[in-house]
Motif scaffolding. Structure first.
Motif, PDB file in Angstrom:
ATOM      1  N   GLN A 179      37.408  77.503 -11.768  1.00 52.29           N
ATOM      2  CA  GLN A 179      38.011  78.518 -12.308  1.00 52.29           C
ATOM      3  C   GLN A 179      36.767  79.215 -13.480  1.00 52.29           C
ATOM      4  OE1 GLN A 179      41.861  76.011 -13.435  1.00 52.29           O
ATOM      5  NE2 GLN A 179      43.052  77.582 -12.875  1.00 52.29           N
ATOM      6  N   ILE A 180      36.734  80.191 -12.805  1.00 49.03           N
ATOM      7  CA  ILE A 180      35.658  81.170 -14.508  1.00 49.03           C
ATOM      8  C   ILE A 180      36.901  81.832 -14.915  1.00 49.03           C
ATOM      9  CG2 ILE A 180      33.856  82.770 -14.958  1.00 49.03           C
ATOM     10  CD1 ILE A 180      32.697  81.021 -11.924  1.00 49.03           C
ATOM     11  N   TRP A 181      36.536  81.785 -16.262  1.00 46.52           N
ATOM     12  CA  TRP A 181      37.629  82.911 -16.849  1.00 46.52           C
ATOM     13  C   TRP A 181      36.970  83.340 -17.496  1.00 46.52           C
ATOM     14  CZ3 TRP A 181      43.157  81.797 -15.980  1.00 46.52           C
ATOM     15  CH2 TRP A 181      43.260  81.004 -15.515  1.00 46.52           C
ATOM     16  N   SER A 182      35.991  83.793 -18.044  1.00 45.88           N
ATOM     17  CA  SER A 182      34.827  84.447 -18.658  1.00 45.88           C
ATOM     18  C   SER A 182      34.075  85.728 -17.903  1.00 45.88           C
ATOM     19  CB  SER A 182      33.763  83.543 -19.573  1.00 45.88           C
ATOM     20  OG  SER A 182      33.233  82.281 -19.226  1.00 45.88           O
ATOM     21  N   LEU A 236      28.009  87.296 -10.292  1.00 45.89           N
ATOM     22  CA  LEU A 236      28.996  86.972  -8.768  1.00 45.89           C
ATOM     23  C   LEU A 236      30.067  87.765  -8.403  1.00 45.89           C
ATOM     24  CD1 LEU A 236      29.239  83.502  -9.453  1.00 45.89           C
ATOM     25  CD2 LEU A 236      27.547  84.586  -7.757  1.00 45.89           C
ATOM     26  N   PRO A 237      30.430  88.353  -7.152  1.00 42.76           N
ATOM     27  CA  PRO A 237      31.407  88.927  -6.693  1.00 42.76           C
ATOM     28  C   PRO A 237      33.049  88.337  -7.235  1.00 42.76           C
ATOM     29  CG  PRO A 237      30.664  87.525  -4.675  1.00 42.76           C
ATOM     30  CD  PRO A 237      29.697  87.861  -5.290  1.00 42.76           C
ATOM     31  N   LYS A 238      34.148  88.971  -7.479  1.00 41.21           N
ATOM     32  CA  LYS A 238      35.423  88.229  -8.143  1.00 41.21           C
ATOM     33  C   LYS A 238      36.076  86.972  -6.438  1.00 41.21           C
ATOM     34  CE  LYS A 238      36.207  90.506 -12.231  1.00 41.21           C
ATOM     35  NZ  LYS A 238      36.746  91.622 -12.844  1.00 41.21           N
ATOM     36  N   VAL A 239      35.918  86.147  -6.776  1.00 40.55           N
ATOM     37  CA  VAL A 239      36.479  85.461  -5.704  1.00 40.55           C
ATOM     38  C   VAL A 239      37.465  84.848  -6.820  1.00 40.55           C
ATOM     39  CG1 VAL A 239      36.889  83.481  -3.726  1.00 40.55           C
ATOM     40  CG2 VAL A 239      34.344  85.491  -4.243  1.00 40.55           C
ATOM     41  N   PRO A 240      39.199  84.857  -6.686  1.00 40.99           N
ATOM     42  CA  PRO A 240      40.374  83.807  -7.508  1.00 40.99           C
ATOM     43  C   PRO A 240      40.186  82.748  -6.959  1.00 40.99           C
ATOM     44  CG  PRO A 240      41.160  86.592  -6.747  1.00 40.99           C
ATOM     45  CD  PRO A 240      39.793  85.809  -6.035  1.00 40.99           C
ATOM     46  N   PHE A 241      41.336  81.569  -7.669  1.00 39.17           N
ATOM     47  CA  PHE A 241      41.372  80.248  -7.241  1.00 39.17           C
ATOM     48  C   PHE A 241      42.119  80.204  -8.318  1.00 39.17           C
ATOM     49  CE2 PHE A 241      41.058  75.843  -7.669  1.00 39.17           C
ATOM     50  CZ  PHE A 241      41.574  75.746  -5.863  1.00 39.17           C
ATOM     51  N   ALA A 244      42.727  81.796 -11.867  1.00 41.83           N
ATOM     52  CA  ALA A 244      41.578  82.480 -12.226  1.00 41.83           C
ATOM     53  C   ALA A 244      40.603  83.606 -11.329  1.00 41.83           C
ATOM     54  CB  ALA A 244      40.413  81.275 -12.346  1.00 41.83           C
ATOM     55  N   PRO A 245      40.571  84.390 -11.844  1.00 38.29           N
ATOM     56  CA  PRO A 245      40.317  85.921 -11.275  1.00 38.29           C
ATOM     57  C   PRO A 245      38.213  85.440 -10.744  1.00 38.29           C
ATOM     58  CG  PRO A 245      39.301  85.590 -14.322  1.00 38.29           C
ATOM     59  CD  PRO A 245      40.213  84.670 -14.098  1.00 38.29           C
ATOM     60  N   CYS A 246      38.225  84.253 -10.783  1.00 38.40           N
ATOM     61  CA  CYS A 246      36.750  83.961 -10.813  1.00 38.40           C
ATOM     62  C   CYS A 246      36.122  82.775 -10.314  1.00 38.40           C
ATOM     63  CB  CYS A 246      35.441  84.611 -11.517  1.00 38.40           C
ATOM     64  SG  CYS A 246      35.074  86.715 -11.760  1.00 38.40           S
ATOM     65  N   SER A 247      35.234  82.540  -9.540  1.00 35.93           N
ATOM     66  CA  SER A 247      35.352  80.768  -9.131  1.00 35.93           C
ATOM     67  C   SER A 247      33.835  80.600  -8.470  1.00 35.93           C
ATOM     68  CB  SER A 247      36.492  80.310  -7.671  1.00 35.93           C
ATOM     69  OG  SER A 247      36.404  81.003  -7.131  1.00 35.93           O
ATOM     70  N   ASP A 248      34.142  79.278  -8.650  1.00 38.99           N
ATOM     71  CA  ASP A 248      32.658  78.916  -7.573  1.00 38.99           C
ATOM     72  C   ASP A 248      32.921  78.985  -6.036  1.00 38.99           C
ATOM     73  OD1 ASP A 248      34.515  77.076  -6.721  1.00 38.99           O
ATOM     74  OD2 ASP A 248      32.861  75.257  -8.069  1.00 38.99           O
ATOM     75  N   ALA A 249      33.857  79.721  -5.090  1.00 35.95           N
ATOM     76  CA  ALA A 249      33.904  79.934  -4.592  1.00 35.95           C
ATOM     77  C   ALA A 249      33.183  80.866  -3.378  1.00 35.95           C
ATOM     78  CB  ALA A 249      35.852  80.063  -3.756  1.00 35.95           C
ATOM     79  N   ALA A 250      32.692  81.591  -4.576  1.00 38.47           N
ATOM     80  CA  ALA A 250      31.766  82.768  -4.498  1.00 38.47           C
ATOM     81  C   ALA A 250      30.056  82.326  -3.868  1.00 38.47           C
ATOM     82  CB  ALA A 250      31.842  83.378  -5.852  1.00 38.47           C
ATOM     83  N   GLY A 251      30.205  81.023  -4.063  1.00 35.63           N
ATOM     84  CA  GLY A 251      28.686  80.497  -3.490  1.00 35.63           C
ATOM     85  C   GLY A 251      29.643  79.727  -1.971  1.00 35.63           C
TER      86      GLY A 251
END
Length: 347
Positions: A179-182, A236-241, A244-251
């Motif tokens: 979960q990337i919040w920043s 990174l592209p925004k992949v929510p999880f 959270a708006p972004c996540s390591d699911a982008a990788g």
């Protein structure tokens, strides 16, 4: 079946590595025969997440190490006490049939605080522990938790209650960018300061440090960058999880073996981020896209192992034991030895 009876009898006289004390290594094994090359002088528990392997079981027992089942179930299926009882009985019968030494419960589902599932999960761990301890002498019941108890991935569990109800918690100090919040940028899988903040939070809940095993990653993340700046910031592209708006699911996850095969031919070579205390590198793929790979190496893992020692945690472990190169190649052999050595917390 005669050999099983004979083997079962002989197991009682084999020495077991102690469940208590610092320095034990908890290994997750996902199948295959890599276990033949593990450093068995350190291993106290192997959690089998691959196909049942009686050869692994016998070998581990000959080294005084426990082998435990993987336990998982949809939480909606355990709210009713009778359903919990049935699941526990099934796991117990399987453990007995396979001569296992316990179970590692790996439930990573969303739970709201004070929900029916919240209380059912704590009850499941308590009842599983009681049943295994009663039915299998010297058995061990453990539970996998996120890197922090602060509702990571919406897992708002009764962490102190679960810790009291089992032998110990395996803290998954990895996937810390789930979960990337920043800013939506690539970062370490297990940044040093963030990892330690998680343990401080567990300890501040008055959880006994001997109830905590630190999990470290033997894998990293390969991110394709939307943009890679001159100072190595990978957008990174925004992949929510889970909110959270972004996540390591982008990788994508990559093993330490694959990372070591690639890093020397990368466009940056291995770099060290002093803020996150972790290595990374940049490379360009066949289509010309820029990537950034974050991972852990002996240096970053040793820093965390020192925390285990200095704070009296129960031990350390990794996801997963299969991620290294056990081919016997001279360079690979040294890399593999260095990763196992980095786990040592007693000197």
């Amino acid at each position: 079946m005669g050999w099983k009876r004979k083997w079962r009898t002989s197991m009682a006289s084999l020495p077991r590595k102690p469940q208590t004390g610092s320095g034990g290594v908890f290994v997750f094994d996902v199948g295959g025969k890599a276990w033949k090359s593990y450093d068995w002088s350190q291993i106290t528990t192997v959690a089998t997440f691959g196909k049942y392997d009686p050869e692994l079981l016998c070998f581990a027992h000959s080294k005084g190490s426990r082998v435990v089942l993987k336990g998982d179930i949809p939480l909606k299926n355990i709210v009713e006490p009778t359903l919990r009882e049935a699941w526990i009985a099934k796991q117990l019968n399987l453990a007995k049939k396979q001569h296992m030494d316990g179970i590692n419960i790996d439930i990573e589902q969303e739970v709201e605080e004070s929900s029916p599932e919240y209380y059912a999960l704590t009850a499941l761990v308590k009842e599983t522990t009681e049943a295994f301890h009663r039915e299998i002498e010297g058995s061990q019941v453990t539970f996998d938790v996120a890197w922090s108890p602060k509702c990571i991935d919406k897992r708002c569990y009764n962490y102190s209650g679960i810790a009291e109800s089992c032998d110990f918690l395996f803290v998954m100090s990895y996937d810390e960018q789930s979960q990337i919040w920043s800013e939506c940028i690539a970062a370490a899988n297990a940044p040093y300061n963030q990892t330690l903040m998680g343990y401080e939070s567990y300890l501040n809940m008055n959880i006994d440090p001997k109830k905590l095993v630190m999990g470290v990653p033997w894998y990293g993340y390969d991110y394709r960058c939307l943009n890679l700046s001159e100072d190595h910031v990978c957008t990174l592209p925004k992949v929510p999880f889970r909110g959270a708006p972004c996540s390591d699911a982008a990788g994508r996850q990559v093993t330490y073996k694959a990372i070591m095969d690639q890093v020397n031919s990368s466009i940056s070579g291995s770099q060290w981020n002093t803020q996150q205390q972790a290595p990374y590198y940049n490379y360009k793929d066949a289509d010309g896209h820029l990537h950034q790979v974050w991972y852990d190496n002996p240096k970053s893992i040793s820093l965390k192992a020192a925390f285990v020692r200095d704070h009296g945690l129960r031990g350390i472990g990794m996801w997963n034991g299969n991620c290294l190169d056990y081919s016997g190649d001279a360079v690979a052999r040294q890399q593999t030895e260095d990763m196992w050595r980095a786990l040592k917390v007693n000197g």
